[in-house]
Design a protein around this motif. Structure first.
Motif, PDB file in Angstrom:
ATOM      1  N   ASN A   1       0.811  -1.210   0.000  1.00 56.01           N
ATOM      2  CA  ASN A   1       0.000   0.000   0.000  1.00 56.01           C
ATOM      3  C   ASN A   1       0.849   1.267   0.000  1.00 56.01           C
ATOM      4  OD1 ASN A   1       0.887  -0.560   2.585  1.00 56.01           O
ATOM      5  ND2 ASN A   1      -0.884   0.386   3.553  1.00 56.01           N
TER       6      ASN A   1
ATOM      7  N   ARG B   1      -4.431  -7.115 -15.042  1.00 61.28           N
ATOM      8  CA  ARG B   1      -4.846  -7.267 -13.642  1.00 61.28           C
ATOM      9  C   ARG B   1      -3.837  -6.603 -12.714  1.00 61.28           C
ATOM     10  NH1 ARG B   1      -3.418 -10.583  -9.583  1.00 61.28           N
ATOM     11  NH2 ARG B   1      -2.072 -11.783 -10.960  1.00 61.28           N
TER      12      ARG B   1
ATOM     13  N   GLU C   1      -4.067  -2.824 -12.985  1.00 55.89           N
ATOM     14  CA  GLU C   1      -5.273  -2.355 -12.287  1.00 55.89           C
ATOM     15  C   GLU C   1      -5.070  -2.388 -10.773  1.00 55.89           C
ATOM     16  OE1 GLU C   1      -8.107  -0.916 -13.322  1.00 55.89           O
ATOM     17  OE2 GLU C   1      -7.218  -0.901 -15.315  1.00 55.89           O
ATOM     18  N   ALA C   2      -4.319  -3.371 -10.267  1.00 50.62           N
ATOM     19  CA  ALA C   2      -4.001  -3.413  -8.834  1.00 50.62           C
ATOM     20  C   ALA C   2      -3.142  -2.207  -8.456  1.00 50.62           C
ATOM     21  CB  ALA C   2      -3.292  -4.717  -8.488  1.00 50.62           C
TER      22      ALA C   2
ATOM     23  N   ARG D   1      -3.039   0.660 -10.053  1.00 50.28           N
ATOM     24  CA  ARG D   1      -3.913   1.829 -10.167  1.00 50.28           C
ATOM     25  C   ARG D   1      -4.840   1.948  -8.959  1.00 50.28           C
ATOM     26  NH1 ARG D   1      -8.993   2.687 -12.023  1.00 50.28           N
ATOM     27  NH2 ARG D   1      -9.423   4.726 -12.913  1.00 50.28           N
ATOM     28  N   GLY D   2      -5.368   0.814  -8.492  1.00 47.62           N
ATOM     29  CA  GLY D   2      -6.248   0.832  -7.318  1.00 47.62           C
ATOM     30  C   GLY D   2      -5.528   1.313  -6.069  1.00 47.62           C
ATOM     31  N   VAL D   3      -4.303   0.834  -5.870  1.00 45.97           N
ATOM     32  CA  VAL D   3      -3.513   1.281  -4.714  1.00 45.97           C
ATOM     33  C   VAL D   3      -3.201   2.763  -4.848  1.00 45.97           C
ATOM     34  CG1 VAL D   3      -1.296   1.042  -3.550  1.00 45.97           C
ATOM     35  CG2 VAL D   3      -2.531  -0.981  -4.260  1.00 45.97           C
TER      36      VAL D   3
ATOM     37  N   ASN E   1      -4.969   5.039  -6.411  1.00 49.86           N
ATOM     38  CA  ASN E   1      -6.198   5.797  -6.156  1.00 49.86           C
ATOM     39  C   ASN E   1      -6.486   5.910  -4.663  1.00 49.86           C
ATOM     40  OD1 ASN E   1      -6.978   6.586  -8.731  1.00 49.86           O
ATOM     41  ND2 ASN E   1      -8.014   4.660  -9.127  1.00 49.86           N
ATOM     42  N   ARG E   2      -6.241   4.840  -3.911  1.00 51.58           N
ATOM     43  CA  ARG E   2      -6.498   4.868  -2.469  1.00 51.58           C
ATOM     44  C   ARG E   2      -5.437   5.646  -1.699  1.00 51.58           C
ATOM     45  NH1 ARG E   2      -7.728  -0.422  -3.661  1.00 51.58           N
ATOM     46  NH2 ARG E   2      -5.744  -1.193  -2.864  1.00 51.58           N
TER      47      ARG E   2
END
Length: 129
Positions: free
Chosen positions: A42, A106, A109-110, A112-114, A116-117
């Protein structure tokens, strides 16, 4: 906040292609021992590579500016690809390549998701007038 591992992957053996596969059998598999290892947490992406000489590179999530997936025809056929991570270090842009990643969409995208958070500000957007 503690650092938690979100994804851990390695460069696949398929990324070497048929020629490297034949050469690696002759060389007793030594090229496969130095494959790139990627750990996504993270807070950062850690790239470790090398067999005789190890190198480790950390990319802080908040410094990431762009993530690009590249797949040649051969890579699409075997289900792998390269992920290019562009990050800012001071005033200059760094480019890091995660080679031979299985299911690169995938993984991107992981990332990118981290991002974004972690890196994007929370709450409603504000404008300056």
């Amino acid at each position: 906040m503690t650092e938690t591992v979100i994804l851990e992957t390695r460069e696949t053996k398929r990324s070497y292609g048929p020629l490297w596969l034949a050469l690696s059998v002759v060389m007793l598999g030594l090229p496969f021992l130095g494959r790139q290892r990627i750990i996504l947490t993270n807070e950062r992406i850690t790239l470790t590579q090398g067999f005789w000489t190890k190198s480790r590179d950390d990319i802080e999530i908040f410094r990431i500016r762009d993530v690009v997936v590249k797949q040649s025809l051969y890579h699409r056929l075997v289900g792998i690809g390269d992920i290019v991570v562009k990050a800012m270090e001071g005033r200059s842009e760094e480019t890091h390549v995660l080679r031979g990643i299985a299911d690169p969409v995938r993984v991107s995208e992981a990332i990118r998701g981290v991002w974004n958070r972690t890196a994007r500000p929370a709450g409603p957007a504000t404008t300056l007038d």
